[in-house]
Design a protein around this motif. Structure first.
Motif, PDB file in Angstrom:
ATOM      1  N   VAL A  11      31.648  31.070  25.589  1.00 55.50           N
ATOM      2  CA  VAL A  11      32.079  32.723  25.142  1.00 55.50           C
ATOM      3  C   VAL A  11      33.374  32.941  25.819  1.00 55.50           C
ATOM      4  CG1 VAL A  11      29.434  32.966  24.639  1.00 55.50           C
ATOM      5  CG2 VAL A  11      30.619  33.881  26.757  1.00 55.50           C
ATOM      6  N   ILE A  12      33.858  32.451  26.735  1.00 53.93           N
ATOM      7  CA  ILE A  12      34.956  33.105  27.445  1.00 53.93           C
ATOM      8  C   ILE A  12      36.275  32.909  26.479  1.00 53.93           C
ATOM      9  CG2 ILE A  12      36.756  32.427  29.390  1.00 53.93           C
ATOM     10  CD1 ILE A  12      34.749  31.471  31.167  1.00 53.93           C
ATOM     11  N   PRO A  13      36.619  31.955  25.662  1.00 58.66           N
ATOM     12  CA  PRO A  13      37.419  32.248  24.800  1.00 58.66           C
ATOM     13  C   PRO A  13      37.482  33.112  23.624  1.00 58.66           C
ATOM     14  CG  PRO A  13      36.974  29.940  25.089  1.00 58.66           C
ATOM     15  CD  PRO A  13      35.974  30.629  25.453  1.00 58.66           C
ATOM     16  N   LEU A  14      36.192  33.625  23.369  1.00 62.19           N
ATOM     17  CA  LEU A  14      35.744  34.823  22.377  1.00 62.19           C
ATOM     18  C   LEU A  14      35.918  35.870  22.898  1.00 62.19           C
ATOM     19  CD1 LEU A  14      32.442  33.488  20.648  1.00 62.19           C
ATOM     20  CD2 LEU A  14      34.578  33.365  19.575  1.00 62.19           C
ATOM     21  N   VAL A  48      38.084  36.692  25.299  1.00 64.21           N
ATOM     22  CA  VAL A  48      39.546  36.467  25.460  1.00 64.21           C
ATOM     23  C   VAL A  48      40.156  37.192  24.163  1.00 64.21           C
ATOM     24  CG1 VAL A  48      41.737  35.555  26.044  1.00 64.21           C
ATOM     25  CG2 VAL A  48      39.929  35.099  27.400  1.00 64.21           C
ATOM     26  N   ILE A  49      39.686  36.605  22.983  1.00 69.19           N
ATOM     27  CA  ILE A  49      40.257  37.108  21.869  1.00 69.19           C
ATOM     28  C   ILE A  49      39.760  38.525  21.311  1.00 69.19           C
ATOM     29  CG2 ILE A  49      39.888  36.612  19.338  1.00 69.19           C
ATOM     30  CD1 ILE A  49      39.656  33.728  19.810  1.00 69.19           C
ATOM     31  N   TRP A  50      38.559  38.887  21.721  1.00 69.92           N
ATOM     32  CA  TRP A  50      38.155  40.166  21.380  1.00 69.92           C
ATOM     33  C   TRP A  50      38.576  41.406  22.293  1.00 69.92           C
ATOM     34  CZ3 TRP A  50      32.254  38.220  21.008  1.00 69.92           C
ATOM     35  CH2 TRP A  50      32.103  37.304  19.855  1.00 69.92           C
ATOM     36  N   PHE A  51      38.605  41.042  23.656  1.00 68.69           N
ATOM     37  CA  PHE A  51      38.749  42.168  24.642  1.00 68.69           C
ATOM     38  C   PHE A  51      40.273  41.852  25.604  1.00 68.69           C
ATOM     39  CE2 PHE A  51      34.163  41.509  24.326  1.00 68.69           C
ATOM     40  CZ  PHE A  51      33.912  42.553  23.749  1.00 68.69           C
ATOM     41  N   GLY A  52      40.779  40.973  25.081  1.00 67.77           N
ATOM     42  CA  GLY A  52      42.192  40.728  25.789  1.00 67.77           C
ATOM     43  C   GLY A  52      42.015  39.837  27.104  1.00 67.77           C
ATOM     44  N   VAL A  53      43.186  40.068  28.059  1.00 68.32           N
ATOM     45  CA  VAL A  53      42.958  39.423  29.335  1.00 68.32           C
ATOM     46  C   VAL A  53      43.198  40.368  30.185  1.00 68.32           C
ATOM     47  CG1 VAL A  53      44.019  37.255  28.142  1.00 68.32           C
ATOM     48  CG2 VAL A  53      45.791  39.204  28.901  1.00 68.32           C
ATOM     49  N   ASP A  54      42.837  41.468  30.348  1.00 72.31           N
ATOM     50  CA  ASP A  54      42.830  42.421  31.379  1.00 72.31           C
ATOM     51  C   ASP A  54      41.407  42.502  32.271  1.00 72.31           C
ATOM     52  OD1 ASP A  54      41.535  43.628  29.363  1.00 72.31           O
ATOM     53  OD2 ASP A  54      42.666  45.547  29.476  1.00 72.31           O
ATOM     54  N   ARG A  60      38.724  43.962  31.332  1.00 68.85           N
ATOM     55  CA  ARG A  60      37.567  44.096  30.228  1.00 68.85           C
ATOM     56  C   ARG A  60      36.644  42.969  30.320  1.00 68.85           C
ATOM     57  NH1 ARG A  60      39.335  47.323  25.179  1.00 68.85           N
ATOM     58  NH2 ARG A  60      41.198  46.021  25.347  1.00 68.85           N
ATOM     59  N   PRO A  61      37.252  41.722  29.834  1.00 68.30           N
ATOM     60  CA  PRO A  61      36.744  40.563  29.535  1.00 68.30           C
ATOM     61  C   PRO A  61      36.144  40.019  30.761  1.00 68.30           C
ATOM     62  CG  PRO A  61      39.114  40.098  29.704  1.00 68.30           C
ATOM     63  CD  PRO A  61      38.807  41.544  29.553  1.00 68.30           C
ATOM     64  N   LYS A  62      36.579  40.228  32.147  1.00 71.44           N
ATOM     65  CA  LYS A  62      36.168  39.807  33.109  1.00 71.44           C
ATOM     66  C   LYS A  62      34.506  40.650  33.323  1.00 71.44           C
ATOM     67  CE  LYS A  62      40.633  38.715  35.173  1.00 71.44           C
ATOM     68  NZ  LYS A  62      41.219  39.212  33.933  1.00 71.44           N
ATOM     69  N   ILE A  63      34.819  41.833  33.561  1.00 74.76           N
ATOM     70  CA  ILE A  63      33.695  42.598  33.536  1.00 74.76           C
ATOM     71  C   ILE A  63      32.470  42.397  32.740  1.00 74.76           C
ATOM     72  CG2 ILE A  63      32.658  45.025  33.769  1.00 74.76           C
ATOM     73  CD1 ILE A  63      35.276  45.970  34.962  1.00 74.76           C
ATOM     74  N   LEU A  64      32.922  42.439  31.259  1.00 75.13           N
ATOM     75  CA  LEU A  64      31.796  42.062  30.304  1.00 75.13           C
ATOM     76  C   LEU A  64      31.152  40.819  30.265  1.00 75.13           C
ATOM     77  CD1 LEU A  64      33.661  43.653  27.371  1.00 75.13           C
ATOM     78  CD2 LEU A  64      31.821  44.759  28.484  1.00 75.13           C
ATOM     79  N   LEU A  65      31.891  39.578  30.811  1.00 75.26           N
ATOM     80  CA  LEU A  65      31.445  38.393  31.116  1.00 75.26           C
ATOM     81  C   LEU A  65      30.306  38.371  32.046  1.00 75.26           C
ATOM     82  CD1 LEU A  65      34.370  36.109  31.147  1.00 75.26           C
ATOM     83  CD2 LEU A  65      32.468  36.050  29.258  1.00 75.26           C
ATOM     84  N   ILE A  66      30.648  39.146  33.210  1.00 76.93           N
ATOM     85  CA  ILE A  66      29.337  39.228  34.386  1.00 76.93           C
ATOM     86  C   ILE A  66      28.368  40.176  33.863  1.00 76.93           C
ATOM     87  CG2 ILE A  66      29.139  40.304  36.546  1.00 76.93           C
ATOM     88  CD1 ILE A  66      32.174  39.784  37.106  1.00 76.93           C
ATOM     89  N   ALA A  67      28.494  41.328  33.091  1.00 73.67           N
ATOM     90  CA  ALA A  67      27.523  41.909  32.550  1.00 73.67           C
ATOM     91  C   ALA A  67      26.767  41.245  31.640  1.00 73.67           C
ATOM     92  CB  ALA A  67      27.977  43.217  31.673  1.00 73.67           C
ATOM     93  N   LEU A  68      27.022  40.297  30.710  1.00 70.71           N
ATOM     94  CA  LEU A  68      26.452  39.545  29.662  1.00 70.71           C
ATOM     95  C   LEU A  68      25.718  38.473  30.552  1.00 70.71           C
ATOM     96  CD1 LEU A  68      25.871  38.261  26.972  1.00 70.71           C
ATOM     97  CD2 LEU A  68      27.696  36.933  27.490  1.00 70.71           C
ATOM     98  N   ALA A  69      26.124  38.077  31.642  1.00 68.46           N
ATOM     99  CA  ALA A  69      25.124  37.108  32.649  1.00 68.46           C
ATOM    100  C   ALA A  69      24.130  37.677  33.162  1.00 68.46           C
ATOM    101  CB  ALA A  69      26.141  36.486  33.482  1.00 68.46           C
ATOM    102  N   ALA A  85      33.726  32.247  36.930  1.00 67.56           N
ATOM    103  CA  ALA A  85      34.204  31.762  35.577  1.00 67.56           C
ATOM    104  C   ALA A  85      35.095  33.152  35.142  1.00 67.56           C
ATOM    105  CB  ALA A  85      33.159  31.734  34.611  1.00 67.56           C
ATOM    106  N   ALA A  86      34.853  34.446  35.401  1.00 68.31           N
ATOM    107  CA  ALA A  86      35.439  35.499  34.818  1.00 68.31           C
ATOM    108  C   ALA A  86      36.724  35.545  35.383  1.00 68.31           C
ATOM    109  CB  ALA A  86      34.498  36.822  35.234  1.00 68.31           C
ATOM    110  N   GLU A  87      36.913  35.261  36.776  1.00 74.71           N
ATOM    111  CA  GLU A  87      38.348  35.164  37.452  1.00 74.71           C
ATOM    112  C   GLU A  87      39.179  34.137  36.944  1.00 74.71           C
ATOM    113  OE1 GLU A  87      37.296  37.833  41.320  1.00 74.71           O
ATOM    114  OE2 GLU A  87      37.366  35.758  41.519  1.00 74.71           O
ATOM    115  N   GLN A  88      38.688  33.283  36.023  1.00 79.98           N
ATOM    116  CA  GLN A  88      39.708  32.228  35.426  1.00 79.98           C
ATOM    117  C   GLN A  88      40.464  32.810  34.218  1.00 79.98           C
ATOM    118  OE1 GLN A  88      37.629  28.824  34.346  1.00 79.98           O
ATOM    119  NE2 GLN A  88      36.784  28.367  36.644  1.00 79.98           N
ATOM    120  N   VAL A  89      40.191  33.989  33.789  1.00 71.31           N
ATOM    121  CA  VAL A  89      40.605  34.529  32.577  1.00 71.31           C
ATOM    122  C   VAL A  89      41.651  35.363  33.086  1.00 71.31           C
ATOM    123  CG1 VAL A  89      40.247  36.184  30.557  1.00 71.31           C
ATOM    124  CG2 VAL A  89      38.348  34.793  31.603  1.00 71.31           C
ATOM    125  N   ASN A  90      42.952  34.701  33.357  1.00 73.69           N
ATOM    126  CA  ASN A  90      44.426  35.369  33.457  1.00 73.69           C
ATOM    127  C   ASN A  90      44.032  36.202  34.779  1.00 73.69           C
ATOM    128  OD1 ASN A  90      47.108  35.798  32.976  1.00 73.69           O
ATOM    129  ND2 ASN A  90      46.642  37.844  31.971  1.00 73.69           N
TER     130      ASN A  90
END
Length: 288
Positions: A139-142, A144-150, A152-161, A225-230
């Motif tokens: 879901v990491i590429p999704l 990035v597409i939905w929430f950008g590369v700031d 938000r995607p890092k925090i939301l990935l952790i929240a999802l897990a 994994a979250a800190e691999q997103v830019n």
């Protein structure tokens, strides 16, 4: 007669007996036992480090494959002196804490509702079980597409897990509460909110605390994994930084940091659990 003042006094006393232990503090004897047995947890890691250092000093381990503990410690001191290590720890902690609070809060709320209501279980339990089986990295590429590369995607990935371990343990704890207690409280006029907060939640706390412990561990794992997103900061970024790609001492140092943080988080949750659930720990010690 059912519903008389005497009966209401009995059910009130029963509810109070359930809630009151939450305000108790561990007795001095338990604190002494915990402090006495705490260092035992570090014996095996210390032996592993000693064997690792000895093998490196004797030349049994190639430094290009695995640096010695002394070299790893020297690299961490170097990073700390430059200020990079503290900044990275602060950034990673903020992401992990924010993601855990969001995901853990959602999982806790969904677990309580599904545990107390068949409608809640039938509404979204199957969906959560399906999402739980989706590979996290997929879901990491999704994101990035939905929430950008700031951030938000890092925090939301952790929240999802973090949602799923907290949800599953909360759901299990609520479902294993004795239904006779809930039925008695309903008969004597307690609202569903009062039953949930004063009876169900205290009785389900041991299972909920297991979910929180597991959820905080998952937050640290998903942080990698979250800190691999830019990412431009964080302890995961230290290992992925091109300047550190050929330095095994820094990479191993980051791995050691993750393991130490996981141990400290687990010890913290254990202390909180011993404080808010003193009777639960007493039962375990008596059984031993």
């Amino acid at each position: 007669m059912p519903g008389s003042i005497g009966d209401r006094h009995v059910i009130s006393s029963s509810a109070a007996a359930i809630v009151v232990p939450l305000r108790l503090t561990p007795p001095p004897r338990r604190r002494w036992r915990l402090a006495g047995h705490g260092p035992v947890r570090f014996v095996l890691p210390a032996l592993v480090l000693a064997a690792w250092q000895l093998a490196s000093s004797l030349g049994l381990i190639n430094p290009r494959t695995l640096e010695s503990p002394a070299a790893v410690l020297e690299a961490l001191v170097e990073l700390a002196a430059s200020g990079v290590l503290l900044d990275s720890l602060a950034a990673s902690f903020q992401r992990a804490a924010a993601g855990f609070l969001i995901g853990g809060g959602i999982g806790l709320g969904l677990g309580v509702v599904a545990g107390m209501s068949r409608i809640g279980e039938y509404t979204y339990d199957a969906l959560l079980q399906m999402l739980r089986m989706v590979p996290f990295l997929a879901v990491i590429p999704l994101f990035v597409i939905w929430f950008g590369v700031d951030e938000r995607p890092k925090i939301l990935l952790i929240a999802l897990a973090c949602i799923f371990p907290v949800y599953l343990n909360t759901f299990s704890g609520v479902r294993h509460v004795d239904p006779k207690i809930v039925e008695a409280a309903t008969v004597f006029g307690m609202s569903r909110l009062a039953i949930a907060t004063r009876i169900v939640m205290p009785l389900a706390l041991p299972s909920i605390m297991v979910g929180l412990r597991y959820g905080m561990g998952v937050a640290l794992l998903s942080l990698v994994a979250a800190e691999q997103v830019n990412a431009t900061s964080g302890i995961g970024y230290l290992a992925l930084n091109p300047r550190a790609s050929l330095r095994t001492d820094i990479i191993i140092g980051v791995v050691v940091l993750y393991s130490v943080l996981g141990l400290l988080v687990d010890l913290l949750i254990r202390q909180v659990q011993a404080w808010i659930l003193p009777w639960h720990r007493t039962v375990l010690e008596t059984a031993r």
